[in-house]
Design a protein around this motif. Structure first.
Motif, PDB file in Angstrom:
ATOM      1  N   SER A  26       0.831  -1.212   0.000  1.00 49.39           N
ATOM      2  CA  SER A  26       0.000   0.000   0.000  1.00 49.39           C
ATOM      3  C   SER A  26       0.862   1.257   0.000  1.00 49.39           C
ATOM      4  O   SER A  26       0.446   2.293  -0.518  1.00 49.39           O
ATOM      5  N   ILE A  77     -15.564   2.011   5.545  1.00 47.47           N
ATOM      6  CA  ILE A  77     -14.980   0.734   5.121  1.00 47.47           C
ATOM      7  C   ILE A  77     -14.333   0.885   3.749  1.00 47.47           C
ATOM      8  O   ILE A  77     -13.224   0.374   3.511  1.00 47.47           O
ATOM      9  N   PHE A  78     -14.998   1.589   2.841  1.00 46.64           N
ATOM     10  CA  PHE A  78     -14.430   1.815   1.511  1.00 46.64           C
ATOM     11  C   PHE A  78     -13.080   2.533   1.606  1.00 46.64           C
ATOM     12  O   PHE A  78     -12.096   2.136   0.974  1.00 46.64           O
ATOM     13  N   ASN A  80     -11.023   2.722   4.162  1.00 49.22           N
ATOM     14  CA  ASN A  80     -10.004   1.877   4.782  1.00 49.22           C
ATOM     15  C   ASN A  80      -9.478   0.827   3.815  1.00 49.22           C
ATOM     16  O   ASN A  80      -8.287   0.503   3.828  1.00 49.22           O
ATOM     17  N   ASN A  81     -10.342   0.298   2.974  1.00 53.03           N
ATOM     18  CA  ASN A  81      -9.891  -0.640   1.955  1.00 53.03           C
ATOM     19  C   ASN A  81      -8.950   0.052   0.968  1.00 53.03           C
ATOM     20  O   ASN A  81      -7.943  -0.532   0.526  1.00 53.03           O
ATOM     21  N   ASN A  84      -5.588   0.433   2.535  1.00 49.38           N
ATOM     22  CA  ASN A  84      -4.837  -0.824   2.513  1.00 49.38           C
ATOM     23  C   ASN A  84      -4.338  -1.191   1.117  1.00 49.38           C
ATOM     24  O   ASN A  84      -3.526  -2.111   0.975  1.00 49.38           O
ATOM     25  N   THR A  85      -4.820  -0.464   0.106  1.00 43.22           N
ATOM     26  CA  THR A  85      -4.469  -0.785  -1.272  1.00 43.22           C
ATOM     27  C   THR A  85      -3.501   0.228  -1.880  1.00 43.22           C
ATOM     28  O   THR A  85      -2.499  -0.141  -2.498  1.00 43.22           O
ATOM     29  N   GLU A 120     -15.861  -6.315  10.689  1.00 45.61           N
ATOM     30  CA  GLU A 120     -15.492  -5.843   9.351  1.00 45.61           C
ATOM     31  C   GLU A 120     -13.996  -6.002   9.072  1.00 45.61           C
ATOM     32  O   GLU A 120     -13.480  -5.426   8.119  1.00 45.61           O
ATOM     33  N   ARG A 122     -10.468  -6.641   7.791  1.00 44.69           N
ATOM     34  CA  ARG A 122      -9.927  -6.998   6.480  1.00 44.69           C
ATOM     35  C   ARG A 122      -8.424  -7.289   6.560  1.00 44.69           C
ATOM     36  O   ARG A 122      -7.954  -8.308   6.095  1.00 44.69           O
ATOM     37  N   LYS A 123      -7.698  -6.338   7.156  1.00 46.26           N
ATOM     38  CA  LYS A 123      -6.242  -6.428   7.148  1.00 46.26           C
ATOM     39  C   LYS A 123      -5.694  -5.750   8.399  1.00 46.26           C
ATOM     40  O   LYS A 123      -6.136  -4.664   8.748  1.00 46.26           O
TER      41      LYS A 123
END
Length: 570
Positions: A26, A77-78, A80-81, A84-85, A120, A122-123
């Protein structure tokens, strides 16, 4: 990864990562913005769609995706994703839309996201120092280079925002704080570290939740707890001797204890105590300009004598002393209320940080018969405060009768309902303005729109800690300060207050959130200058302090990459 500057002045990044490993980082991933040349050099051909996009084109798509999310939690959530990307795209997107997205990544949505953290998940991000793994603290910290971490946000999650004990889920508040440091002050996200101390939880819902990811155990005993925290702090201090450590969302007793215990040992700061007090003080300085009064001429009632409330009281008390009152005279201007009511000397036991503010044990007995020192209205009626501050998380506590009773006793009442989130605020600003006929000066903890009343607009300032702690951290990191001193805090407060552009048509007591980057930079310069003047700065500065601060501000832009050649010593 290394950043290199060529002779011509062009920056580029060297990395040994290739192919899918580079896309999974990321920190380094550019996604579709990798150039054709970079795709060839780093074996990315075929791993990305053919088109090469600019950062601006990626921003347009990301904003459309963000806007399609169903509610604030899904938007969080979007984001945070995306974090992480692609870290660069994440920070650039929010910076472009900071008034809209700050409440999503920070308060008030951060509280809901933390409650849903395990569900929720994810990582992982940051460090989890769990009590059952206490023998491995040094080993865990050894994974980071000691010269590459400037700032740590540490929490034990006992008192998250207004929602209480959230156990290991509380890592989310450390992450959110670091995001704000970058968004508002440009502190390099790759030089900061969120740490969660998992000492169990007393939240029964979490202990029974099959998805809960923390240590399923009640919080450890005070003796075990303080020994563990001391070991953690010592390990951090040894591994990162120049780091700026921020305490975040500890319980009220532990928060105060840790600050008192360690503030002379290392460069440390508690945002819930010092940050909250500093922002409220800045807003009050501007309210005092409007009313043409000194703080030492006011009576202050703080409803909610916890970490935040006592932090505000301490900051206001210091200001009264600076205005010429002796210590006891200044304490006599305060009235604090907690869950037991008015804090008085008649109590058998008082927390040591509240004790100086305890009013005379005989005072309530002198009130009108039937008045109860446990009831806010009765306290307002008898104390006749000129400043009313709410940090209680009791929704609607500032009722119409409370506000009108106070307003009947003073021309320009100063009323700050500061509890977060929106559902826990003591009063809505539109009600306070209406009940006082537009005379009240209002600041809130949550974001509210300006109030329209009798064909006039009344600005509502938000006492958001994001107005103070990012700039403070920027000044500390830039100067490499060994301590956070009272004078450094004063410099930050004065700079924040002066950044609100008061005039006859604008009585907004603090600057708008949209100006956070400029405000934080100015605060950073003021703090760094004060650190240098006091001799606590480790950084040698020859020349322009503003340039020093600017050089420590990271920008979310893509930098060209070049392969780092690893030489095999064999």
């Amino acid at each position: 990864m290394a950043i290199t500057v060529e002779k011509e002045g062009t920056k580029y990044i060297e990395t040994h990562l290739r192919g899918s490993q580079l896309l999974q980082s990321s920190h380094l991933n550019k996604g579709t913005a990798f150039s054709t040349k970079e795709r060839e050099l780093f074996h990315l051909i075929g791993l990305l769609p053919h088109s090469v996009e600019t950062l601006d084109e990626q921003l347009q798509r990301a904003y459309c995706q963000f806007s399609l999310q169903a509610d604030d939690l899904q938007k969080n959530i979007f984001l945070n994703n995306l974090y992480n990307t692609n870290e660069t795209l994440f920070f650039r997107l929010i910076r472009e839309h900071i008034p809209e997205m700050m409440p999503i990544v920070y308060t008030p949505t951060a509280g809901l996201a933390i409650q849903r953290y395990s569900d929720e998940f994810r990582k992982p991000r940051g460090i989890y120092l769990s009590y059952p793994e206490r023998e491995h603290v040094d080993e865990i910290l050894s994974q980071w280079d000691d010269d590459k971490i400037d700032l740590i946000v540490l929490t034990d999650s006992e008192q998250i925002l207004g929602i209480g004990d959230q156990g290991a889920n509380g890592i989310g508040i450390s992450v959110a704080k670091l995001v704000v440091y970058t968004l508002c002050a440009g502190i390099n996200p790759r030089r900061m570290l969120p740490i969660m101390i998992d000492v169990g939880t007393n939240n029964p819902d979490l202990l029974e939740d099959p998805f809960y990811l923390g240590w399923r155990h009640p919080r450890i005993s005070p003796k075990e707890y303080h020994k563990f925290v001391e070991n953690v702090v010592n390990a951090i201090n040894e591994k990162f001797p120049h780091v700026f450590l921020q305490w975040e969302d500890f319980g009220k007793k532990n928060a105060r204890y840790h600050l008192d215990r360690y503030q002379d040992v290392m460069c440390t700061f508690n945002d819930d105590i010092q940050g909250t007090g500093a922002v409220a003080m800045a807003a009050l300085l501007n309210a005092l300009k409007i009313t043409g009064t000194q703080l030492s001429n006011h009576r202050v009632l703080i409803y909610g004598a916890g970490t935040a409330g006592c932090g505000i009281a301490d900051e206001l008390w210091r200001q009264m002393v600076k205005e010429g009152l002796n210590h006891q005279e200044a304490y006599d201007h305060f009235y604090l209320m907690d869950r037991e009511g008015l804090v008085t000397g008649a109590r058998d036991k008082i927390d040591y940080f509240k004790a100086p503010y305890a009013c005379s044990s005989t005072e309530p007995s002198e009130w009108d018969p039937g008045d109860d020192p446990r009831e806010l209205l009765d306290v307002v009626r008898n104390v006749q405060p000129t400043i009313l501050i709410g940090t209680s998380t009791v929704q609607g506590a500032f009722t119409r009768e409370v506000v009108t009773t106070m307003a009947s006793q003073i021309e320009r009442p100063i009323i700050f309902p500061l509890s977060n989130p929106l559902t826990l605020t003591e009063a809505k600003p539109e009600d306070i303005i209406r009940w006082t006929g537009g005379r009240a000066l209002v600041a809130t903890g949550s974001p509210f729109s300006d109030v329209e009343f009798r064909q006039k607009s009344y600005p509502v300032a938000q006492c958001n800690n994001a107005l103070i702690f990012p700039g403070l951290g920027l000044g500390v990191v830039s100067s490499q300060a060994a301590r956070v001193t009272a004078s450094m805090m004063d410099a930050a407060i004065v700079e924040l207050a002066s950044s609100a552009q008061l005039n006859e048509d604008n009585t907004r007591l603090l600057p708008e959130v949209s100006r956070l980057m400029d405000v934080s930079k100015d605060i950073g310069v003021a703090v760094a200058r004060q650190a240098i003047l006091e001799g606590v700065a480790r950084k040698r500065v020859n020349g322009n302090i503003e340039a020093l601060v600017e050089n420590n501000m990271w920008e979310p832009v893509y930098i060209p990459y070049k392969p780092l050649v690893v030489i095999n010593s064999k």
